[in-house]
Scaffold this motif. Sequence first.
Motif, PDB file in Angstrom:
ATOM      1  N   UNK A   1       0.659  -1.250  -0.084  1.00  0.00           N
ATOM      2  CA  UNK A   1       0.088  -0.062  -0.115  1.00  0.00           C
ATOM      3  C   UNK A   1       0.832   1.180   0.009  1.00  0.00           C
ATOM      4  N   UNK A   2       2.307   1.149   0.546  1.00  0.00           N
ATOM      5  CA  UNK A   2       3.025   2.363   0.629  1.00  0.00           C
ATOM      6  C   UNK A   2       3.474   2.903  -0.891  1.00  0.00           C
ATOM      7  N   UNK A   3       3.171   2.003  -1.780  1.00  0.00           N
ATOM      8  CA  UNK A   3       3.424   2.263  -3.207  1.00  0.00           C
ATOM      9  C   UNK A   3       2.368   3.110  -3.867  1.00  0.00           C
ATOM     10  N   UNK A   4       1.214   3.137  -3.388  1.00  0.00           N
ATOM     11  CA  UNK A   4       0.069   3.815  -3.894  1.00  0.00           C
ATOM     12  C   UNK A   4       0.524   5.473  -3.727  1.00  0.00           C
ATOM     13  N   UNK A   5       0.864   5.797  -4.978  1.00  0.00           N
ATOM     14  CA  UNK A   5       1.015   7.176  -5.126  1.00  0.00           C
ATOM     15  C   UNK A   5       0.031   8.261  -5.412  1.00  0.00           C
ATOM     16  N   UNK A   6      -1.263   7.835  -5.586  1.00  0.00           N
ATOM     17  CA  UNK A   6      -2.417   8.756  -5.770  1.00  0.00           C
ATOM     18  C   UNK A   6      -3.333   8.997  -4.821  1.00  0.00           C
TER      19      UNK A   6
ATOM     20  N   UNK B   1       6.008   2.480   5.232  1.00  0.00           N
ATOM     21  CA  UNK B   1       6.415   4.039   5.077  1.00  0.00           C
ATOM     22  C   UNK B   1       6.413   4.364   3.570  1.00  0.00           C
ATOM     23  N   UNK B   2       5.865   5.364   3.040  1.00  0.00           N
ATOM     24  CA  UNK B   2       5.995   5.899   1.844  1.00  0.00           C
ATOM     25  C   UNK B   2       5.738   7.133   1.782  1.00  0.00           C
ATOM     26  N   UNK B   3       5.740   7.773   0.552  1.00  0.00           N
ATOM     27  CA  UNK B   3       5.546   9.467   0.291  1.00  0.00           C
ATOM     28  C   UNK B   3       4.253   9.750   0.866  1.00  0.00           C
ATOM     29  N   UNK B   4       3.436   8.898   0.468  1.00  0.00           N
ATOM     30  CA  UNK B   4       1.895   9.252   0.796  1.00  0.00           C
ATOM     31  C   UNK B   4       1.699   8.838   2.405  1.00  0.00           C
ATOM     32  N   UNK B   5       2.010   7.790   2.675  1.00  0.00           N
ATOM     33  CA  UNK B   5       1.890   7.290   4.214  1.00  0.00           C
ATOM     34  C   UNK B   5       2.350   8.300   5.172  1.00  0.00           C
ATOM     35  N   UNK B   6       3.401   9.162   4.668  1.00  0.00           N
ATOM     36  CA  UNK B   6       3.927  10.180   5.658  1.00  0.00           C
ATOM     37  C   UNK B   6       2.972  11.120   5.770  1.00  0.00           C
ATOM     38  N   UNK B   7       1.904  11.469   5.021  1.00  0.00           N
ATOM     39  CA  UNK B   7       0.875  12.564   4.967  1.00  0.00           C
ATOM     40  C   UNK B   7      -0.067  12.309   5.838  1.00  0.00           C
ATOM     41  N   UNK B   8      -0.536  11.144   6.330  1.00  0.00           N
ATOM     42  CA  UNK B   8      -1.441  10.554   6.824  1.00  0.00           C
ATOM     43  C   UNK B   8      -1.371  10.942   8.481  1.00  0.00           C
ATOM     44  N   UNK B   9      -2.504  11.339   9.148  1.00  0.00           N
ATOM     45  CA  UNK B   9      -2.456  11.352  10.590  1.00  0.00           C
ATOM     46  C   UNK B   9      -2.654  10.056  11.554  1.00  0.00           C
ATOM     47  N   UNK B  10      -2.642  10.625  12.858  1.00  0.00           N
ATOM     48  CA  UNK B  10      -3.052   9.270  13.734  1.00  0.00           C
ATOM     49  C   UNK B  10      -4.528   8.901  13.570  1.00  0.00           C
ATOM     50  N   UNK B  11      -5.220   9.813  13.249  1.00  0.00           N
ATOM     51  CA  UNK B  11      -6.805   9.192  12.971  1.00  0.00           C
ATOM     52  C   UNK B  11      -6.931   8.190  11.928  1.00  0.00           C
ATOM     53  N   UNK B  12      -5.908   8.013  11.001  1.00  0.00           N
ATOM     54  CA  UNK B  12      -6.190   6.943  10.018  1.00  0.00           C
ATOM     55  C   UNK B  12      -5.951   5.753  10.441  1.00  0.00           C
ATOM     56  N   UNK B  13      -5.332   5.497  11.799  1.00  0.00           N
ATOM     57  CA  UNK B  13      -4.825   4.385  12.496  1.00  0.00           C
ATOM     58  C   UNK B  13      -5.368   3.984  13.785  1.00  0.00           C
ATOM     59  N   UNK B  14      -6.327   4.888  14.566  1.00  0.00           N
ATOM     60  CA  UNK B  14      -6.937   4.918  15.658  1.00  0.00           C
ATOM     61  C   UNK B  14      -7.479   3.627  15.856  1.00  0.00           C
ATOM     62  N   UNK B  15      -7.492   3.044  17.226  1.00  0.00           N
ATOM     63  CA  UNK B  15      -8.362   1.906  17.498  1.00  0.00           C
ATOM     64  C   UNK B  15      -7.489   0.690  16.839  1.00  0.00           C
ATOM     65  N   UNK B  16      -6.257   0.669  16.684  1.00  0.00           N
ATOM     66  CA  UNK B  16      -5.512  -0.569  16.453  1.00  0.00           C
ATOM     67  C   UNK B  16      -4.066  -0.429  17.547  1.00  0.00           C
ATOM     68  N   UNK B  17      -4.625  -1.139  18.621  1.00  0.00           N
ATOM     69  CA  UNK B  17      -3.540  -0.925  19.809  1.00  0.00           C
ATOM     70  C   UNK B  17      -2.050  -1.771  18.925  1.00  0.00           C
ATOM     71  N   UNK B  18      -2.189  -2.668  18.354  1.00  0.00           N
ATOM     72  CA  UNK B  18      -1.085  -3.323  18.051  1.00  0.00           C
ATOM     73  C   UNK B  18      -0.103  -2.737  16.925  1.00  0.00           C
ATOM     74  N   UNK B  19      -0.469  -1.372  16.299  1.00  0.00           N
ATOM     75  CA  UNK B  19       0.031  -0.904  15.397  1.00  0.00           C
ATOM     76  C   UNK B  19       1.281   0.092  15.811  1.00  0.00           C
ATOM     77  N   UNK B  20       2.479   0.088  15.323  1.00  0.00           N
ATOM     78  CA  UNK B  20       3.595   0.735  15.698  1.00  0.00           C
ATOM     79  C   UNK B  20       4.332   1.476  14.511  1.00  0.00           C
ATOM     80  N   UNK B  21       5.112   2.646  14.804  1.00  0.00           N
ATOM     81  CA  UNK B  21       5.754   3.359  13.854  1.00  0.00           C
ATOM     82  C   UNK B  21       4.921   4.629  13.440  1.00  0.00           C
ATOM     83  N   UNK B  22       5.465   5.472  12.638  1.00  0.00           N
ATOM     84  CA  UNK B  22       4.875   6.754  12.408  1.00  0.00           C
ATOM     85  C   UNK B  22       3.581   6.554  11.586  1.00  0.00           C
ATOM     86  N   UNK B  23       2.577   7.419  11.969  1.00  0.00           N
ATOM     87  CA  UNK B  23       2.500   8.445  13.033  1.00  0.00           C
ATOM     88  C   UNK B  23       2.195   8.225  14.287  1.00  0.00           C
TER      89      UNK B  23
END
Length: 464
Positions: A324-329, A346-368
């Motif tokens: 999914x990190x390769x999706x540039x659009x 981690x990818x160009x577009x994933x760096x633009x997403x905020x915490x709200x994109x991943x809320x409620x997944x306690x097992x996730x780690x890494x930016x953001x």
Amino acid sequence: MILNDNNLIGEIPSFVCNLTSLEVLSMPRNNLRGKVPQCLGNISSLQILMMSHNNLSGEIPSSISNLTSLQILDLGRNNLEGAIPQCFGNISSLQVFDMQNNKLTGTLPTNFSIGSSLISLNLHGNELEGEIPRSLANCKKLQVLDLGDNHLNDTFPMWLGTLPELRVLRLTSNKLHGPIRSSGAKIMFPDLRIIDLSNNAFSKDLPTSLFQHLKGMMTIDQTIKLPNYKGGGFYYQDSVVVVTKGLKLEVVKILSLYTVIDLSNNKFEGRIPSVLGDLIALRVLNMSHNGLKGHIPLSLGNLSVVESLDLSFNQLSGEIPQQLASLTSIEFLNLSHNYLQGCIPQGPQFRTFENSSFDGNDGLRGFPVSKGCGNDPVSETNYTVSALEDQERNSEFFNDFWKAALMGYGSGLCIGLSIIYFLISTGNLRWLARIIEELEHKIIIRRRKKQRGQGNYRGRNNRF
């Protein structure tokens, strides 16, 4: 007679009915009120009747069904009420039937005839009930079907898949229910580009066979032509509201711009079919607020032009695919409130997403959601570099410290060590213990005197 976009007020003038040779009566986006005159049905030559975006009220006159040359009927966005006359299904010349955003009740016409010219049927935003009429299968030229935001109570109309030119199927916000059963037909929905089944009660697994037949979503075609209405595209343009990037957007010229699958707010279960990755023309994919389980398919990384991807509020597990990190659009991503874990890609577009994109997944780690992840090469490299820099600084500090200590106190250290060696060799350690006790006593007394002095000084300052 074309009187679009003016400030006309009052009722439709009665003299219009005397224009027996009139072919076009277009008066949208005015301030017209009152009823649609029954006498309009006497203008036998009328081909285009458009009065959308006004304040017309009352019922749709059944006399309009007498207009055997009528091609475009657009009375949308008014305050019309009552039932749709059943005879409207028999107007064989009708290409556009637009009654969206009124207050129509009752059921849909059930007698759409074989050989119908209907291309666009838009009854969105009314209070229609009952089932989706099976006679719509007779409308072989149908390209746009929008029955959303009504009270229709039915199962999924898989039989509509036999329509060879159907491009838009919008059934959002009804009372549709049950599983989407697969069909044995080899060709189903071959030209479909927008399917919106959101806000219903569809259930069970998503049928893989449904997505396997969506040939219109498997190629990115920039040469798609708009519907060719004989009355002229100047008079009517299809539009539909899609939910993209978390917002509702009304899109005009929909058939050449957007490719959308919206199955949100239903009761779907099971896994996300990996065949969705074959729909490379998809721009919007929304499967949020369901009961989907399992992993996110790696094949979704093939959706090279996808702009909005929403899989939130499901029961998805496992890691987020690195593909999914390769999706540039992609501009909008929502994977919140699942059971995802591991490192966020981690990818160009994933760096633009905020915490709200991943809320409620306690097992996730890494930016953001966190500072770093063990599998994140960037974070790991940065951590290693900073650790080495800290280690070098600490090493330099301790080297300088011990050099100063040895230079400043070298002689004293030698004398002290000589005395201790003499005492230990003579066995006279009691004397050494008394010296240490006296030193401790003197240090304690000095500290107490110093504290008292500071207290007296503060007291004087407070008085001043």
